[in-house]
Design an enzyme around this catalytic site. Structure first.
Site, short mmCIF file in Angstrom:
data_model
loop_
_atom_site.label_atom_id
_atom_site.label_comp_id
_atom_site.label_asym_id
_atom_site.label_seq_id
_atom_site.Cartn_x
_atom_site.Cartn_y
_atom_site.Cartn_z
N TYR A 159 5.85 -10.54 11.15
CA TYR A 159 5.85 -10.28 9.70
C TYR A 159 7.04 -10.99 9.05
O TYR A 159 6.91 -11.64 8.02
CB TYR A 159 5.95 -8.76 9.51
CG TYR A 159 5.85 -8.30 8.09
CD1 TYR A 159 4.64 -7.92 7.54
CD2 TYR A 159 6.99 -8.21 7.29
CE1 TYR A 159 4.56 -7.49 6.23
CE2 TYR A 159 6.92 -7.78 5.99
CZ TYR A 159 5.70 -7.42 5.46
OH TYR A 159 5.63 -6.99 4.17
N HIS B 262 4.12 -1.37 4.82
CA HIS B 262 3.11 -1.76 5.81
C HIS B 262 3.54 -1.23 7.19
O HIS B 262 4.70 -1.37 7.58
CB HIS B 262 3.00 -3.29 5.94
CG HIS B 262 2.58 -3.98 4.68
ND1 HIS B 262 1.28 -3.94 4.21
CD2 HIS B 262 3.27 -4.76 3.82
CE1 HIS B 262 1.20 -4.67 3.11
NE2 HIS B 262 2.39 -5.17 2.84
N ASP C 153 8.08 -4.10 1.17
CA ASP C 153 7.72 -5.10 2.19
C ASP C 153 8.76 -5.22 3.32
O ASP C 153 8.39 -5.53 4.47
CB ASP C 153 7.55 -6.48 1.54
CG ASP C 153 6.15 -6.68 0.95
OD1 ASP C 153 5.24 -5.89 1.27
OD2 ASP C 153 5.97 -7.62 0.17
N HIS D 166 6.94 -3.06 -6.07
CA HIS D 166 6.51 -4.46 -5.92
C HIS D 166 5.12 -4.60 -6.53
O HIS D 166 4.24 -3.76 -6.29
CB HIS D 166 6.48 -4.76 -4.42
CG HIS D 166 6.09 -6.13 -4.03
ND1 HIS D 166 6.22 -7.23 -4.85
CD2 HIS D 166 5.57 -6.61 -2.85
CE1 HIS D 166 5.79 -8.31 -4.21
NE2 HIS D 166 5.39 -7.97 -3.00
N GLU E 23 2.87 -7.12 -6.12
CA GLU E 23 1.78 -7.79 -5.38
C GLU E 23 0.63 -6.79 -5.19
O GLU E 23 0.85 -5.59 -4.96
CB GLU E 23 2.28 -8.33 -4.03
CG GLU E 23 1.27 -9.29 -3.43
CD GLU E 23 1.81 -10.14 -2.27
OE1 GLU E 23 2.91 -9.88 -1.76
OE2 GLU E 23 1.09 -11.08 -1.86
N HIS F 52 9.85 -9.43 -1.41
CA HIS F 52 9.22 -10.68 -1.15
C HIS F 52 8.94 -11.53 -2.40
O HIS F 52 8.76 -12.74 -2.31
CB HIS F 52 7.93 -10.29 -0.39
CG HIS F 52 6.81 -11.18 -0.30
ND1 HIS F 52 5.51 -10.82 -0.51
CD2 HIS F 52 6.77 -12.50 0.01
CE1 HIS F 52 4.70 -11.83 -0.32
NE2 HIS F 52 5.43 -12.85 0.00
N ASP G 68 -1.45 -5.83 -3.06
CA ASP G 68 -1.64 -4.91 -1.93
C ASP G 68 -0.92 -3.58 -2.20
O ASP G 68 -1.21 -2.58 -1.55
CB ASP G 68 -1.21 -5.51 -0.58
CG ASP G 68 0.14 -6.18 -0.60
OD1 ASP G 68 0.62 -6.55 -1.68
OD2 ASP G 68 0.73 -6.35 0.49
N HIS H 14 -3.09 -13.77 3.30
CA HIS H 14 -2.83 -15.13 2.82
C HIS H 14 -2.45 -16.13 3.92
O HIS H 14 -1.38 -16.70 3.95
CB HIS H 14 -1.91 -15.21 1.58
CG HIS H 14 -0.73 -14.29 1.52
ND1 HIS H 14 0.27 -14.31 2.42
CD2 HIS H 14 -0.40 -13.36 0.61
CE1 HIS H 14 1.19 -13.43 2.07
NE2 HIS H 14 0.81 -12.83 0.99
FE1 FEO Z 1 4.50 -8.75 -0.99
FE2 FEO Z 1 2.97 -6.29 0.91
O1 FEO Z 1 3.24 -7.45 -0.55
#
Ligand code: FEO
Length: 388
Positions: free
Chosen positions: A193, A224, A165, A80, A82, A146, A84, A26
């Protein structure tokens, strides 16, 4: 060919996906790609912690399949929503329809809104514990680190924090642990990040760090990048600094220039700061991505932004940076607006307004017409000396 899982501890494995080619997350330039980390716990209850982006679901399923039959998964933890991390949920549920998903109250809302499915979802709150057999997971809600739904899961028997995250970095690599990869790169990517993803939520991060400080942690397994098992004190200390808006006595000059005059002012500002013993990073927006500029902003006390006047406003590159920075909301900085102009000269005022909206203390602006001569450039030094 089967993709290999990586062992964290006895019966705990990384089973995520590696996104080698991702270069845009994003709007964030992810020049090193990323990973979506999912973890499998083999216990009385086979438990999957988070999933991966939808297009890497086969990789996730192959890694799980080398360890257990995916249809045997009992529990899925969604830290989470999101995509991903939740994007492969539909495929996993297709294979294991009996599985129960554990998520936060906001997580339940998010999953229903995203997938509109009739899944077995059980809501968990901070402090609740889920027994997996010999091991267990304790949940801690970390809203806005996040998204509002975020939570982390802590396994007390192994002292592992599955942090989603938080503490992540966008790095794609075959290495899975922080002691297998160059630490300076991992820290730089963790900083980038934080600057581009986590920065607006400093208050919430501080709160989460306080709660996490009550836990005995030997390993932080984020969603991640590399898993922290050696340099935990270092990354925790960095997070404390970043979430506390601690800056260094240094600055960044962010600018774009049309015919070179704003560039001349930028170099004079650099010289003026350096003569005061303050280091400056020069970031011409023609050559630097805004997400890399934010990595400098996160630790810089002085944020100097310059544009010539174009059509009664500022150059689009500078406008894009300012919009991006304002959204990420760095705090407790000093701002300086500068620029050259031909006749109307609105650019410096436009920049100052945004720096003011960011809550920065303003240093006296520098606004010079056409091609600045040596004497007006030399005056910048005096001005900065007096106003910082
Ligand atoms: Fe807020 Fe890695 O997603």
């Amino acid at each position: 060919m089967k993709m290999n899982p990586i062992k964290l501890r006895e019966n705990i494995y990384w089973v995520g996906g590696i996104d080698w080619n991702l270069r845009d997350f994003h709007g964030y330039l992810t020049q090193r790609g990323t990973t979506y980390n999912a973890y499998l716990v083999i216990d009385d209850k086979i438990t999957l912690i988070d999933t991966v982006r939808e297009y890497l679901s086969q990789e996730l399923i192959e890694r799980i399949s080398t360890l257990v039959d995916p249809s045997k998964i009992d529990y899925i933890i969604t830290n989470h929503v999101e995509m991903d991390h939740s994007g492969s949920l539909p495929k996993i549920i297709e294979l294991a329809p009996q599985a129960t998903i554990f998520t936060s109250p906001q997580g339940e809302k998010g999953l229903n809104a995203h997938y509109k499915n009739d899944w077995n979802i059980e809501v968990v709150k901070s402090g609740e514990t889920l027994s997996l057999g010999k091991k267990s997971l304790q949940f801690l809600q970390t809203p806005l680190v996040h998204w509002p739904d975020n939570m982390v899961s802590y396994m007390p028997e192994e002292k592992i924090l599955f942090s989603n995250d938080a503490f992540g970095q966008h790095i794609s690599s075959s290495e899975r642990f922080d002691d297998q990869y160059p630490l300076d790169i991992t820290l730089e990517e963790a900083k980038k990040y934080y600057a581009n993803i986590v920065l607006p939520y400093g208050k919430q991060v501080k709160k989460a760090l306080e709660s996490a400080s009550q836990l005995e942690i030997e390993m932080i397994a984020p969603s991640h990048g590399l898993i922290w098992r050696k340099n935990l004190p270092t990354i925790l200390e960095e997070y404390k600094k970043w979430s506390g808006n601690e800056t260094e006595e240094k600055g960044v000059v962010v600018f774009d220039t049309m015919w070179g005059s704003t560039g001349k002012i930028a170099r004079s500002i650099q010289k003026a700061f350096e003569n005061q013993g303050i280091k400056i990073a020069m970031r011409n927006l023609k050559y630097n991505h805004i997400s890399d500029v934010m990595t400098e902003v996160i630790t810089s006390k002085y944020i100097c932004v310059g544009s010539p006047t174009l059509n009664n406003g500022i150059l689009p590159s500078v406008s894009s940076f300012l919009t991006y920075m304002k959204g990420l909301s760095p705090k407790e900085r000093k701002g300086l607006a500068f620029g050259s102009y031909g006749w109307s000269g609105e650019s410096v005022g436009v920049i100052e307004e945004v720096l003011r909206d960011c809550g920065f203390d303003l240093i006296e602006q520098v606004r010079l017409q056409y091609i600045p001569d040596d004497s007006s450039l030399n005056e910048i030094e005096e001005k900065i000396k007096e106003s910082i």
